[in-house]
Design a protein around this motif. Sequence first.
Motif, PDB file in Angstrom:
ATOM      1  N   ILE A  92      16.885  11.404   6.431  1.00 44.13           N
ATOM      2  CA  ILE A  92      16.197  10.255   7.053  1.00 44.13           C
ATOM      3  C   ILE A  92      14.777  10.190   6.505  1.00 44.13           C
ATOM      4  CG2 ILE A  92      15.333   9.284   9.223  1.00 44.13           C
ATOM      5  CD1 ILE A  92      17.689  10.587  10.653  1.00 44.13           C
ATOM      6  N   ILE A  93      14.145  11.364   6.350  1.00 43.78           N
ATOM      7  CA  ILE A  93      12.773  11.391   5.847  1.00 43.78           C
ATOM      8  C   ILE A  93      12.734  11.125   4.341  1.00 43.78           C
ATOM      9  CG2 ILE A  93      10.749  12.854   5.501  1.00 43.78           C
ATOM     10  CD1 ILE A  93      11.447  14.188   8.193  1.00 43.78           C
ATOM     11  N   THR A  94      13.558  11.843   3.550  1.00 43.28           N
ATOM     12  CA  THR A  94      13.434  11.694   2.088  1.00 43.28           C
ATOM     13  C   THR A  94      13.902  10.328   1.607  1.00 43.28           C
ATOM     14  OG1 THR A  94      15.522  12.890   1.822  1.00 43.28           O
ATOM     15  CG2 THR A  94      13.489  14.122   1.447  1.00 43.28           C
ATOM     16  N   SER A  95      14.761   9.642   2.362  1.00 46.90           N
ATOM     17  CA  SER A  95      15.138   8.301   1.916  1.00 46.90           C
ATOM     18  C   SER A  95      13.910   7.389   1.914  1.00 46.90           C
ATOM     19  CB  SER A  95      16.270   7.736   2.777  1.00 46.90           C
ATOM     20  OG  SER A  95      15.828   6.807   3.718  1.00 46.90           O
ATOM     21  N   ARG A  96      12.900   7.730   2.743  1.00 45.88           N
ATOM     22  CA  ARG A  96      11.673   6.899   2.794  1.00 45.88           C
ATOM     23  C   ARG A  96      10.737   7.165   1.623  1.00 45.88           C
ATOM     24  NH1 ARG A  96      15.186   6.264   7.102  1.00 45.88           N
ATOM     25  NH2 ARG A  96      14.574   4.375   8.195  1.00 45.88           N
ATOM     26  N   ILE A  97      11.115   8.098   0.724  1.00 41.86           N
ATOM     27  CA  ILE A  97      10.330   8.243  -0.507  1.00 41.86           C
ATOM     28  C   ILE A  97      10.347   6.909  -1.246  1.00 41.86           C
ATOM     29  CG2 ILE A  97      10.284   9.324  -2.786  1.00 41.86           C
ATOM     30  CD1 ILE A  97      11.302  11.906  -1.481  1.00 41.86           C
ATOM     31  N   CYS A  98      11.507   6.237  -1.240  1.00 43.76           N
ATOM     32  CA  CYS A  98      11.597   4.997  -2.006  1.00 43.76           C
ATOM     33  C   CYS A  98      12.646   4.069  -1.450  1.00 43.76           C
ATOM     34  CB  CYS A  98      11.928   5.304  -3.459  1.00 43.76           C
ATOM     35  SG  CYS A  98      12.207   3.810  -4.407  1.00 43.76           S
ATOM     36  N   GLY A  99      12.270   2.811  -1.206  1.00 48.23           N
ATOM     37  CA  GLY A  99      13.213   1.828  -0.687  1.00 48.23           C
ATOM     38  C   GLY A  99      14.277   1.468  -1.700  1.00 48.23           C
ATOM     39  N   ILE A 100      13.886   1.356  -2.978  1.00 47.42           N
ATOM     40  CA  ILE A 100      14.841   0.939  -4.003  1.00 47.42           C
ATOM     41  C   ILE A 100      15.871   2.040  -4.240  1.00 47.42           C
ATOM     42  CG2 ILE A 100      15.102   0.231  -6.405  1.00 47.42           C
ATOM     43  CD1 ILE A 100      12.532  -1.176  -6.283  1.00 47.42           C
ATOM     44  N   CYS A 101      15.437   3.287  -4.163  1.00 46.32           N
ATOM     45  CA  CYS A 101      16.335   4.414  -4.456  1.00 46.32           C
ATOM     46  C   CYS A 101      16.751   5.127  -3.172  1.00 46.32           C
ATOM     47  CB  CYS A 101      15.660   5.425  -5.370  1.00 46.32           C
ATOM     48  SG  CYS A 101      14.606   4.697  -6.610  1.00 46.32           S
ATOM     49  N   PHE A 124       0.859  -1.191   0.000  1.00 45.35           N
ATOM     50  CA  PHE A 124       0.000   0.000   0.000  1.00 45.35           C
ATOM     51  C   PHE A 124       0.890   1.234   0.000  1.00 45.35           C
ATOM     52  CE2 PHE A 124      -2.803  -3.382   1.285  1.00 45.35           C
ATOM     53  CZ  PHE A 124      -3.975  -3.064   0.633  1.00 45.35           C
ATOM     54  N   THR A 125       0.554   2.258   0.784  1.00 44.99           N
ATOM     55  CA  THR A 125       1.311   3.497   0.730  1.00 44.99           C
ATOM     56  C   THR A 125       2.632   3.346   1.481  1.00 44.99           C
ATOM     57  OG1 THR A 125      -0.788   4.640   0.707  1.00 44.99           O
ATOM     58  CG2 THR A 125       1.181   5.968   1.144  1.00 44.99           C
ATOM     59  N   GLY A 126       3.738   3.449   0.754  1.00 43.38           N
ATOM     60  CA  GLY A 126       5.039   3.268   1.376  1.00 43.38           C
ATOM     61  C   GLY A 126       6.102   3.258   0.298  1.00 43.38           C
ATOM     62  N   CYS A 127       7.301   2.845   0.696  1.00 47.51           N
ATOM     63  CA  CYS A 127       8.423   2.957  -0.245  1.00 47.51           C
ATOM     64  C   CYS A 127       8.776   1.621  -0.871  1.00 47.51           C
ATOM     65  CB  CYS A 127       9.643   3.548   0.460  1.00 47.51           C
ATOM     66  SG  CYS A 127      10.508   2.370   1.517  1.00 47.51           S
ATOM     67  N   ARG A 186       8.179  -5.460  12.581  1.00 49.50           N
ATOM     68  CA  ARG A 186       8.372  -4.012  12.707  1.00 49.50           C
ATOM     69  C   ARG A 186       9.625  -3.526  11.998  1.00 49.50           C
ATOM     70  NH1 ARG A 186       5.342  -1.659  16.932  1.00 49.50           N
ATOM     71  NH2 ARG A 186       3.844  -3.147  17.741  1.00 49.50           N
ATOM     72  N   GLY A 187       9.784  -2.182  12.008  1.00 50.24           N
ATOM     73  CA  GLY A 187      11.021  -1.566  11.535  1.00 50.24           C
ATOM     74  C   GLY A 187      10.886  -0.841  10.216  1.00 50.24           C
ATOM     75  N   CYS A 188      11.787   0.118   9.995  1.00 53.57           N
ATOM     76  CA  CYS A 188      11.829   0.861   8.745  1.00 53.57           C
ATOM     77  C   CYS A 188      13.264   0.912   8.265  1.00 53.57           C
ATOM     78  CB  CYS A 188      11.295   2.278   8.922  1.00 53.57           C
ATOM     79  SG  CYS A 188      11.293   3.213   7.368  1.00 53.57           S
ATOM     80  N   PRO A 189      13.660  -0.034   7.414  1.00 57.56           N
ATOM     81  CA  PRO A 189      12.834  -1.141   6.924  1.00 57.56           C
ATOM     82  C   PRO A 189      12.836  -2.300   7.925  1.00 57.56           C
ATOM     83  CG  PRO A 189      15.009  -1.273   5.947  1.00 57.56           C
ATOM     84  CD  PRO A 189      15.003  -0.050   6.841  1.00 57.56           C
ATOM     85  N   MET A 190      11.961  -3.279   7.683  1.00 58.99           N
ATOM     86  CA  MET A 190      12.003  -4.500   8.498  1.00 58.99           C
ATOM     87  C   MET A 190      13.389  -5.128   8.372  1.00 58.99           C
ATOM     88  SD  MET A 190      10.772  -7.673   6.343  1.00 58.99           S
ATOM     89  CE  MET A 190      11.673  -8.128   4.863  1.00 58.99           C
ATOM     90  N   THR A 191      13.844  -5.828   9.405  1.00 60.98           N
ATOM     91  CA  THR A 191      15.133  -6.514   9.267  1.00 60.98           C
ATOM     92  C   THR A 191      14.890  -7.918   8.723  1.00 60.98           C
ATOM     93  OG1 THR A 191      15.165  -7.532  11.455  1.00 60.98           O
ATOM     94  CG2 THR A 191      16.027  -5.306  11.302  1.00 60.98           C
ATOM     95  N   GLN A 192      15.855  -8.374   7.962  1.00 63.31           N
ATOM     96  CA  GLN A 192      15.699  -9.698   7.355  1.00 63.31           C
ATOM     97  C   GLN A 192      15.698 -10.778   8.426  1.00 63.31           C
ATOM     98  OE1 GLN A 192      18.566 -10.051   4.223  1.00 63.31           O
ATOM     99  NE2 GLN A 192      17.563  -8.486   3.026  1.00 63.31           N
ATOM    100  N   LEU A 193      16.499 -10.554   9.487  1.00 67.27           N
ATOM    101  CA  LEU A 193      16.581 -11.531  10.564  1.00 67.27           C
ATOM    102  C   LEU A 193      15.200 -11.764  11.193  1.00 67.27           C
ATOM    103  CD1 LEU A 193      18.777 -13.126  12.134  1.00 67.27           C
ATOM    104  CD2 LEU A 193      18.679 -11.298  13.844  1.00 67.27           C
ATOM    105  N   GLU A 194      14.497 -10.671  11.469  1.00 66.23           N
ATOM    106  CA  GLU A 194      13.190 -10.785  12.107  1.00 66.23           C
ATOM    107  C   GLU A 194      12.179 -11.424  11.156  1.00 66.23           C
ATOM    108  OE1 GLU A 194      11.839  -7.091  13.655  1.00 66.23           O
ATOM    109  OE2 GLU A 194      10.469  -8.049  15.058  1.00 66.23           O
ATOM    110  N   PHE A 195      12.267 -11.035   9.868  1.00 64.55           N
ATOM    111  CA  PHE A 195      11.359 -11.646   8.902  1.00 64.55           C
ATOM    112  C   PHE A 195      11.560 -13.155   8.880  1.00 64.55           C
ATOM    113  CE2 PHE A 195      10.313 -13.388   4.792  1.00 64.55           C
ATOM    114  CZ  PHE A 195       9.060 -12.869   4.556  1.00 64.55           C
ATOM    115  N   LEU A 196      12.811 -13.600   8.860  1.00 61.64           N
ATOM    116  CA  LEU A 196      13.075 -15.038   8.798  1.00 61.64           C
ATOM    117  C   LEU A 196      12.544 -15.761  10.034  1.00 61.64           C
ATOM    118  CD1 LEU A 196      16.646 -15.347   7.237  1.00 61.64           C
ATOM    119  CD2 LEU A 196      14.462 -15.956   6.206  1.00 61.64           C
ATOM    120  N   LYS A 197      12.673 -15.101  11.217  1.00 60.38           N
ATOM    121  CA  LYS A 197      12.139 -15.701  12.454  1.00 60.38           C
ATOM    122  C   LYS A 197      10.632 -15.897  12.347  1.00 60.38           C
ATOM    123  CE  LYS A 197      15.282 -13.961  15.990  1.00 60.38           C
ATOM    124  NZ  LYS A 197      15.432 -12.888  16.960  1.00 60.38           N
TER     125      LYS A 197
END
Lengths: 248, 434
Positions: B58-67, A12-15, A135-146
């Motif tokens: 920190i904020i603008t990096s969240r515009i896009c995970g790939i970039c 949904f809305t996110g990166c 959780r997390g931004c981004p989620m950690t791979q370790l936690e996802f695997l758990k």
Amino acid sequence: MANKPRVGIFDFTGCEGCELNQLNFEDQLLDILEHVEIVEWREAMDGRAESLDIAFVEGALSTPDCIKRIHEIRRKSKVLVALGACAVQGGINALKNIRPIEQVREEVYGQDKYLFPTLPALPLSAVVKVDVNIRGCPMTQLEFLKVFTALVMGKAPVEPGNAVCTECKLKDNECVYEKGMICLGPVTRAGCDAQCPTFGQYCTGCRGLVPEPNVEAMEEILVAHGLSMDDARKKLQMFNANQLEGVS
Amino acid sequence: MGTNLDIKVHHLTRVEGHGDIVVNMRDGVLEKARLEIVEAPRYFEAMLKGRNFHEAAIITSRICGICSLGHQMTSFKATEQALGLEVSEQTVLLRKLLVHGATIQSNVLHALFLAAPDFLKVGSVFPLVGTHPEVVKAALRMKRLANDIGEVISGRAVHPISCVPGGFTQLPSAKSLAVLRERLEQQMLPDLVFAADVVATLAGEIPDFTRETEFISLRSDDDYALYDGDICSTDTGRVPDREYRRMSNEFIVPHSTSKHCKVNRSSYMVGALARWNNNHDRLCPEALGVAAKLGLKPGCHNPFMNTVAQVVESVHCCLDAMAVLDRLLAAGIRDEVPNQDPTRHGTGIGATEVPRGILYHEYTYDRQGRITAANCIIPTGQNLANIDDDMVKLVPEVVDRGEAAIAHLLEMLVRAYDPCISCSVHMLDVKFTR
């Protein structure tokens, strides 16, 4: 395994950084595919699925269309996992919620603002039942695997409730406050292995607040270390605007 | 009676973000052929207003995970210019390494995971695990190593941790850099050559389509411009980065939550193909050799060749990363702290080549070091008008192939641009009034 669990991944809305982190399981991706059948994942493959055992859902809900789609996903999924800060708390998107929505729309689109409908950015749990949080931004791979391993084994994943500070102590990190910086470790949920303090940064609170956080005391600490009350609030809002307002 | 077409591809797959392809033809007359961007608006301005300079990236990096790395680099450059923060040569070299890593990871992901399935007639990379295991394994190895560059230098490949305005909060050890250098030479280079050979076998499948357009990218006297340079157009030549607004001209269209752009024509293209057309003379001989093998020539106006240009420049990134590591290792890693003492407060612009094309950030800071105005112009937003123009030319050329085949070809066209739709719908183009 006779019947592999059918897995879908949605956004949904996110990166889409959490999803990207799943494609970044270079060492484990082939093993993961041994244990599940990925039947729907728009970012990586064609096709749609009718029913799912596990849905991993990334992103916050922020348009009328999002609300409709999350209901559809919930209806066809046995287990729904919220993936990352946007899905769990609304994440950084929720920063737009703390300003009047009409003002926000007008600033960006001017007189064309009505072309594009928008809602306050909400966590998935504000609209549907969520079974598991990663959780997390981004989620950690370790936690996802758990979590992934637990779900494939038919077990309930355990969500950490302690603060990031405890993980820093376990790693023998120098306290971020000792370096003359501020840090949200005292009120932020652990589970990231204190990744940011370990790399010389402060904890930004991306994993959400601990259960029953003492926000007032946290604000006092921030103010005692040189922030204005307004700046202290802003620091806390970065990833947790919704939780501070009682949503999520 | 002429042909009727009614194509709607809802939520195009194997791209980052949400877009629909819509084509209508009545009696042989094309009424509509375009990419509709339906990604939810993000409203990043609400997130940046009043934020201090430590938080902007920190904020603008969240515009896009790939970039996210590209947004951080561009954000730092804008902030450092606005606040008069000088950075060391070591910082610039480490950043260039990070850019090379992010470029290789993104290009490999696109070429082998997202685009290749079209040429091998499957719906995703997953069936290729069984049919082409050596290709998938090589792609995974390359992605792993490219991400490791990010992890070693900045703590995390997605939303990097230790890079900040003015430098790094923590520096990598010389030993860890030497290991990266070794792995680039021993693993990455052979894997890239292998990937180029695989792409060469598929080159015959690349659609033959040409539409003359304008290409815009950075250009530098010193190197194949990624981290820094002037803005360069194939139509009008070089201008400094402060002219970025004139070189992008954003405007709103109703069918897209992302703004569109144009400069000297109705549209222009950014990305690997634009970099190739502007800067092929700055590539290393090995990359030029791969270009020759894959049939990529200067002045290429076939957008489907963008994927090929990504493979070519990845070879250059790998070799240049090795050269940068040699320089760092020869000089030794100096223990230094980030320079975060502003010498002025004003407006700064950052222009960087990220995998999908030229990215601009502009911030204005007040005397407290807080953001009062911000603007980001994103590569995919710049490409949208060019994609629509391509569709309008392409659809009549293939009209006799039937709806399903046309829809598939248009999906391949959009994918060739490697669009990053979350980025393009960041919605950050405002002046704040207090």
